[in-house]
Motif scaffolding. Structure first.
Motif, PDB file in Angstrom:
ATOM      1  N   ARG A  23       0.218   7.690  -7.235  1.00 54.93           N
ATOM      2  CA  ARG A  23      -0.886   8.658  -7.265  1.00 54.93           C
ATOM      3  C   ARG A  23      -1.822   8.359  -8.444  1.00 54.93           C
ATOM      4  O   ARG A  23      -2.343   9.263  -9.099  1.00 54.93           O
ATOM      5  CB  ARG A  23      -0.362  10.094  -7.347  1.00 54.93           C
ATOM      6  N   ASN A  55       0.827  -1.215   0.000  1.00 54.11           N
ATOM      7  CA  ASN A  55       0.000   0.000   0.000  1.00 54.11           C
ATOM      8  C   ASN A  55       0.859   1.263   0.000  1.00 54.11           C
ATOM      9  O   ASN A  55       0.550   2.239  -0.690  1.00 54.11           O
ATOM     10  CB  ASN A  55      -0.931   0.001   1.211  1.00 54.11           C
ATOM     11  N   ILE A  56       1.954   1.250   0.779  1.00 52.14           N
ATOM     12  CA  ILE A  56       2.856   2.405   0.813  1.00 52.14           C
ATOM     13  C   ILE A  56       3.468   2.635  -0.569  1.00 52.14           C
ATOM     14  O   ILE A  56       3.573   3.773  -1.039  1.00 52.14           O
ATOM     15  CB  ILE A  56       3.963   2.195   1.865  1.00 52.14           C
ATOM     16  N   ARG A  71       1.006   4.130  -3.214  1.00 56.98           N
ATOM     17  CA  ARG A  71       0.689   5.555  -3.045  1.00 56.98           C
ATOM     18  C   ARG A  71       1.659   6.446  -3.818  1.00 56.98           C
ATOM     19  O   ARG A  71       1.340   7.599  -4.123  1.00 56.98           O
ATOM     20  CB  ARG A  71       0.713   5.921  -1.561  1.00 56.98           C
ATOM     21  N   GLN A  72       2.851   5.920  -4.145  1.00 54.37           N
ATOM     22  CA  GLN A  72       3.819   6.723  -4.888  1.00 54.37           C
ATOM     23  C   GLN A  72       3.328   7.047  -6.300  1.00 54.37           C
ATOM     24  O   GLN A  72       3.716   8.059  -6.876  1.00 54.37           O
ATOM     25  CB  GLN A  72       5.154   5.976  -4.996  1.00 54.37           C
TER      26      GLN A  72
END
Length: 271
Positions: free
Chosen positions: A66, A59-60, A63-64
């Motif tokens: 977008r 998930n982290i 998010r990069q």
């Protein structure tokens, strides 16, 4: 000896308060929650099948971008390595699913919309044919272009420096003076009438010491040039390109090229 008729009166209620673990007292609100079942307000009913740490890492990373999962999948299908970039492609390879994770997610027969973002992303990428090979090939292209941006200027500066060395009249004059000095010192011997010399032998000039302390053959030749042909000393200004060319060695360039070739061959063998 203890009198068997003597009775000990213990206050068990007091002992229980002092030494026993007390069960927490539930409030009416907490009791009501127990009757209603587990609280799902924090997850909103989201189902997470992956390991917690694994899910968090995916998930982290996502998010990069977008972007939505569909947009990421489209970039992979189109091979848009420029839009993703080498760094993100390396991260993408790290989060690709393991065989046991694929089997687990494929066996899920519930509503996929209830799965977490990490699970939904893996389910979206699994159907892509040879997705791992595709992403690794995209990374190879991205890294090759970055390496080429480094290799090309280095190779060009080396070629230019080599051409300058071959055509420099001042350098030829200096080497001729060294050759004459060497022939004089070696006169009468087998090397006393040499027509040329190896470039590597220039390192030996500092090893040939004179009878004067602190003076070697290199010092002597430099002194003779300064006294008779002073203009030759400006050779360092003419060969400035050597500084740029010396920043990278031939071995380093060859190593970078060989690694790219090996990686390309390895990927081709997996088609």
């Amino acid at each position: 000896m203890m009198n068997e008729g003597l009775l000990f009166c213990l206050d068990f209620k007091d002992m229980e308060q002092l030494f026993c673990v007390q069960a927490p007292i539930q409030t009416n609100q907490e009791k009501g929650k127990d009757k209603e079942g587990p609280d799902k307000s924090k997850t909103g009913g989201e189902v997470n099948l992956l390991d917690g740490k694994r899910s968090l890492n995916i998930n982290i990373f996502l998010r990069q971008f977008r972007s939505s999962n569909d947009a990421i999948i489209e970039m992979i299908l189109a091979g848009e390595h420029d839009d993703i970039g080498a760094e993100k492609l390396r991260g993408l390879i790290k989060i690709l699913p393991e065989p046991d994770e694929i089997e687990m997610l494929k066996s899920w027969d519930g509503d996929t919309k209830k799965l977490g973002p990490a699970e939904r992303f893996i389910l979206a990428i699994i159907p892509i044919n040879n997705y791992r090979l595709r992403i690794e090939s995209m990374l190879l292209k991205a890294e090759f272009e970055a390496n080429l941006g480094f290799l090309e200027p280095s190779i060009e500066s080396m070629l230019a420096a080599g051409q300058e060395l071959l055509t420099s009249q001042k350098l030829q004059s200096l080497l001729y003076l060294v050759l004459k000095a060497g022939n004089f010192l070696n006169s009468g011997g087998y090397a006393g009438n040499a027509a040329g010399m190896k470039i590597s032998s220039l390192h030996k000039l500092t090893d040939i010491r004179s009878n004067k302390p602190g003076l070697n053959l290199l010092h002597y030749v430099a002194g003779q040039v300064e006294a008779t042909q002073y203009d030759l000393l400006s050779i360092t200004d003419d060969l400035n390109i050597l500084e740029e060319a010396s920043k990278t060695s031939i071995d380093q360039l060859a190593g970078d090229i060989n690694r790219s070739e090996e990686h390309t061959s390895e990927l081709q063998s997996r088609k």
